[in-house]
Design an enzyme around this catalytic site. Structure first.
Site, PDB file in Angstrom:
ATOM      1  N   SER A 126     -10.246 -82.610  34.683  1.00  0.00           N
ATOM      2  CA  SER A 126     -11.048 -82.334  35.878  1.00  0.00           C
ATOM      3  C   SER A 126     -11.942 -81.125  35.632  1.00  0.00           C
ATOM      4  O   SER A 126     -11.829 -80.441  34.611  1.00  0.00           O
ATOM      5  CB  SER A 126     -10.135 -82.073  37.086  1.00  0.00           C
ATOM      6  N   SER A 128     -12.000 -78.252  37.311  1.00  0.00           N
ATOM      7  CA  SER A 128     -11.543 -77.042  38.004  1.00  0.00           C
ATOM      8  C   SER A 128     -11.713 -75.774  37.163  1.00  0.00           C
ATOM      9  O   SER A 128     -11.700 -74.674  37.712  1.00  0.00           O
ATOM     10  CB  SER A 128     -10.073 -77.194  38.410  1.00  0.00           C
ATOM     11  N   LYS A 183      -4.909 -73.384  34.673  1.00  0.00           N
ATOM     12  CA  LYS A 183      -5.652 -72.451  35.515  1.00  0.00           C
ATOM     13  C   LYS A 183      -5.677 -71.092  34.834  1.00  0.00           C
ATOM     14  O   LYS A 183      -5.039 -70.872  33.811  1.00  0.00           O
ATOM     15  CB  LYS A 183      -5.006 -72.309  36.904  1.00  0.00           C
ATOM     16  N   SER A 287     -11.419 -76.250  42.988  1.00  0.00           N
ATOM     17  CA  SER A 287     -10.164 -76.104  42.260  1.00  0.00           C
ATOM     18  C   SER A 287      -8.989 -76.084  43.234  1.00  0.00           C
ATOM     19  O   SER A 287      -8.950 -75.265  44.163  1.00  0.00           O
ATOM     20  CB  SER A 287     -10.174 -74.801  41.441  1.00  0.00           C
TER      21      SER A 287
END
Length: 322
Positions: A126, A128, A183, A287
């Site tokens: 993705s 994010s 992250k 995100s």
């Protein structure tokens, strides 16, 4: 044993097929562990039972042939037709079910050790972490940077480097540990982290950011302001979309230690509990991160991401990142 091996391979194909088709979420660590154990059992059986049996049968065949030739020689027959070497080779040959189990054990063991304790590959699914990581990036994760953990149960047995603000970390999603998330860690245990009006502060101190112009995201086909942000010694880029509001879902929040967080129309302020971390995506307004589902427990850590080893759509992406 050949029937048992066929059943095991059938179960493996069914498991992988259901995983690929989305009928269930697979656990590759557990699968690799099971493959290592099963092939080890076959390897031990081959080494200490099946191979000695085949070698004994080959020796017995040669002995029988030698005895037959000796008896014929006593009868005055010196020329004897037949060669047992081909039959001996067939006796010594591994059957297919050992070739595809015991024969694979060394390879599977190497993969298991490398993936469990050293490095693990991941694919970015993705946007994010845009602009640091793009969709399709194939990355490497250092599994021992934060300490050595037992595979499958993820229990830390040897400590190493502490988690630092600014680290890009892969971890098991707290709401569903079968999934891996990536992250950036922005706050560590004891920190008070605030993300208000699209500005990040740690312990009351605004995090330094410098405007870098506009950024175009191929995934969302949109422009948004680009900033350089500095967390500790780590300088990296973030993407902030001023058109997006600070909405983090309905109240009340139900994740562990949700009482440590205060939500408002401006954003969120959280006190990070012991043994937990607060993570944000570099694509701040696209995100799903700790603002939505809470803190990352230490036991969920997989490793530190550090290198893009391939992006088939853009070879220029290969290299280290911060």
């Amino acid at each position: 044993m050949s029937s048992l091996t066929a059943v095991l391979y059938g179960a493996l194909v069914a498991y992988l097929g259901g995983w690929f088709l989305g009928f269930w979420t697979g656990n590759f660590s557990l699968l690799l562990f099971m493959l290592t154990v099963v092939t080890l059992v076959y390897w031990l059986a081959e080494r200490f039972r099946f191979k000695p049996q085949r070698e004994a049968a080959a020796v017995a065949l040669e002995a029988q042939d030698a005895q037959r030739r000796a008896e014929l020689a006593r009868m005055g027959i010196q020329r004897v037709d037949g060669d047992v070497q081909e039959a001996k080779a067939k006796l010594l040959m591994q059957p297919w079910w050992l070739d595809w189990t015991a024969g694979l054990f060394p390879v599977i063991l190497i993969v298991f050790v490398l993936r469990s304790f050293l490095f693990e590959p991941f694919k970015i699914p993705s946007g994010s972490m845009v602009p640091t990581l793009l969709v399709g990036d194939l990355i490497l994760v250092n599994k021992f940077h934060y300490g050595v953990r037992l595979p499958v149960i993820n229990k830390k047995i040897i400590d190493n480097n502490p988690v630092q603000r600014g680290d890009v970390m892969v971890f098991r999603y707290p709401a569903d540990p079968r999934l891996d998330y990536i992250k950036r860690i922005v706050a560590i245990p004891g920190d008070e982290v605030a993300y208000l009006n699209q500005k990040l502060s740690i312990n009351g101190q605004p995090v330094t950011t410098v405007a870098q112009g506009e950024h175009y995201d191929d995934d969302s086909l949109s422009y948004a302001p680009l900033f350089t942000e500095k967390l500790g010694d780590v300088e990296h880029q973030i993407r902030v979309d001023p058109r997006r509001g600070a909405y983090y879902g309905p109240e009340p929040k139900t994740f562990p230690f949700a009482q440590n967080c205060r939500y408002s129309p401006e954003g969120v302020v959280c006190k990070v509990p012991p043994g937990h971390y607060f993570a944000l995506g570099d694509n701040r307004d696209n995100s799903q991160d700790s603002r939505f589902w809470g803190f990352v427990p230490d036991e969920n850590i997989v490793g530190k991401a550090f290198f893009v080893w391939m992006n088939f759509g853009n070879l220029g992406r290969i290299g280290a990142f911060h």
